[in-house]
Structure formats: C-alpha cells, structure tokens
Design a protein around this motif. Structure first.
Motif, short mmCIF file in Angstrom:
data_model
loop_
_atom_site.label_atom_id
_atom_site.label_comp_id
_atom_site.label_asym_id
_atom_site.label_seq_id
_atom_site.Cartn_x
_atom_site.Cartn_y
_atom_site.Cartn_z
N MET A 73 -4.53 -55.51 12.07
CA MET A 73 -3.75 -54.65 12.98
C MET A 73 -3.39 -55.43 14.24
O MET A 73 -2.25 -55.50 14.64
CB MET A 73 -4.61 -53.41 13.31
N PHE A 74 -4.41 -56.05 14.81
CA PHE A 74 -4.18 -56.81 16.04
C PHE A 74 -3.23 -57.98 15.79
O PHE A 74 -2.34 -58.26 16.61
CB PHE A 74 -5.53 -57.29 16.58
N THR A 75 -3.39 -58.61 14.64
CA THR A 75 -2.54 -59.75 14.28
C THR A 75 -1.08 -59.30 14.17
O THR A 75 -0.17 -60.00 14.62
CB THR A 75 -3.00 -60.36 12.94
N ALA A 76 -0.91 -58.14 13.59
CA ALA A 76 0.45 -57.63 13.41
C ALA A 76 1.11 -57.43 14.76
O ALA A 76 2.28 -57.81 14.96
CB ALA A 76 0.42 -56.32 12.63
N ILE A 77 0.38 -56.84 15.69
CA ILE A 77 0.93 -56.61 17.04
C ILE A 77 1.28 -57.95 17.70
O ILE A 77 2.35 -58.11 18.30
CB ILE A 77 -0.07 -55.80 17.90
N ALA A 78 0.38 -58.92 17.54
CA ALA A 78 0.62 -60.24 18.12
C ALA A 78 1.88 -60.85 17.54
O ALA A 78 2.69 -61.46 18.26
CB ALA A 78 -0.58 -61.14 17.86
N CYS A 79 2.05 -60.67 16.22
CA CYS A 79 3.24 -61.21 15.56
C CYS A 79 4.51 -60.56 16.12
O CYS A 79 5.49 -61.23 16.40
CB CYS A 79 3.15 -60.95 14.05
N ILE A 80 4.47 -59.26 16.26
CA ILE A 80 5.64 -58.53 16.77
C ILE A 80 5.94 -58.98 18.19
O ILE A 80 7.10 -59.24 18.54
CB ILE A 80 5.39 -57.00 16.68
N LEU A 81 4.85 -59.11 18.99
CA LEU A 81 5.03 -59.55 20.38
C LEU A 81 5.68 -60.92 20.42
O LEU A 81 6.62 -61.15 21.20
CB LEU A 81 3.68 -59.58 21.10
N THR A 82 5.19 -61.82 19.55
CA THR A 82 5.74 -63.18 19.51
C THR A 82 7.23 -63.13 19.15
O THR A 82 8.06 -63.79 19.77
CB THR A 82 4.97 -64.03 18.49
N ALA A 83 7.54 -62.31 18.17
CA ALA A 83 8.93 -62.18 17.72
C ALA A 83 9.80 -61.67 18.86
O ALA A 83 10.90 -62.18 19.11
CB ALA A 83 9.00 -61.25 16.52
N VAL A 84 9.28 -60.65 19.56
CA VAL A 84 10.04 -60.07 20.67
C VAL A 84 10.27 -61.11 21.76
O VAL A 84 11.38 -61.25 22.29
CB VAL A 84 9.31 -58.81 21.23
N VAL A 85 9.20 -61.86 22.07
CA VAL A 85 9.31 -62.88 23.12
C VAL A 85 10.32 -63.95 22.71
O VAL A 85 11.16 -64.37 23.51
CB VAL A 85 7.92 -63.50 23.41
N LEU A 86 10.24 -64.36 21.44
CA LEU A 86 11.19 -65.38 20.94
C LEU A 86 12.62 -64.87 21.03
O LEU A 86 13.51 -65.58 21.49
CB LEU A 86 10.85 -65.73 19.49
N LEU A 87 12.83 -63.63 20.60
CA LEU A 87 14.17 -63.05 20.66
C LEU A 87 14.65 -63.00 22.11
O LEU A 87 15.82 -63.28 22.40
CB LEU A 87 14.15 -61.63 20.08
N TYR A 88 13.72 -62.64 23.00
CA TYR A 88 14.06 -62.55 24.42
C TYR A 88 14.51 -63.92 24.93
O TYR A 88 15.54 -64.04 25.59
CB TYR A 88 12.84 -62.04 25.20
N ILE A 89 13.73 -64.96 24.58
CA ILE A 89 14.05 -66.31 25.04
C ILE A 89 15.41 -66.75 24.50
O ILE A 89 16.26 -67.25 25.23
CB ILE A 89 12.94 -67.31 24.62
N ILE A 90 15.61 -66.51 23.19
CA ILE A 90 16.88 -66.92 22.56
C ILE A 90 18.05 -66.16 23.20
O ILE A 90 19.10 -66.72 23.47
CB ILE A 90 16.82 -66.69 21.03
#
Ligand SMILES: [Zn+2]
Length: 136
Positions: free
Chosen positions: A1-18
């Motif tokens: 569960m925690f890993t999934a949230i971390a993954c989503i957060l990473t994706a969101v951050v990456l999208l934000y940066i891009i």
C-alpha cells in the motif's frame, strides 16, 4: 500500500517536473514578425501548386478547383495585407524620428562683409549693401 502511494507520488512529481520545465527555459529568441507570415504565404503557394497539379491530372472537378483556388487566393490576400500592415508599423517608427529632427537654421551671409543674419534681408544690416542668397 505504502509502495503504491510512493509510486503515484513519484509519477506525479515527474509529471510536474516535465510539465513545468518548458516554462523555466529561457524565452526563445524573438523571431521576425514576418516569419510566421512568410511561412503561411509559402504554405498557401504550395497548396496552390498542389491544387493545380491535382486539377491537371484530373483528380479535381472544375468546380472544386475553382472554389479551392478562390479560398486559397483569399487567404493569400489576407496574409499579404497583414505583411503590409506589419511593414507599415515597423516603418512608422524610424520615419517619424527622421521627420522630428529639428530643421537646420538657415543663415544668410552678406557677400560683401560676411555678416550673418537669421532673416533674408534685402540689404545687409552691417554694411548696407544688397544681400544675395548664397545659392544665387
Ligand atoms: Zn554686409
């Protein structure tokens, strides 16, 4: 569960940066105001050439050809008018600056005694002899 949230957060951050990065880049060099107009003009000319070709090889009917040609020529006239407008706007600045330059004060010089006068006198105010314009 925690890993999934971390993954989503990473994706969101990456999208934000891009998503943000292009805005952080320095502004592109200002292009000539004619460039996009020239590009449009070139595109219209190309379309006209294609149209003529397709008409010659029999791909287009007379009506289609005439109608499309008319549309393209109308568009071309619009682009050319825009070019004129931009050129006028650009030309207005320097032309005005030249016109605003103060006129050189004309001086009238006595041919006898070389006294200078602001006004075009008939007779010299210094020696009283007839004044003549320099170019006369
Ligand atoms: Zn004089």
């Amino acid at each position: 569960m925690f890993t999934a949230i971390a993954c989503i957060l990473t994706a969101v951050v990456l999208l934000y940066i891009i998503g943000v990065r292009p805005k952080d880049l320095p502004e592109p060099q200002p292009v000539s105001p004619f460039q996009h107009l020239d590009e449009r003009k070139a595109a219209i000319y190309e379309n006209l050439r294609d149209l003529q070709f397709e008409y010659r090889v029999g791909k287009l009917s007379d009506v289609d050809y005439q109608q499309t040609k008319k549309d393209l020529q109308k568009e071309l006239a619009g682009v050319l008018a825009e070019v004129d407008r931009v050129r006028e706007q650009l030309g207005a600045g320097p032309a005005k600056a030249v016109a605003a330059l103060p006129a050189k004060p004309t001086k009238f010089v006595c041919p006898q005694c070389e006294a200078e006068f602001e006004k075009d006198l008939k007779f010299c105010g210094e020696c009283g002899k007839p004044m003549r314009k320099a170019e006369a």
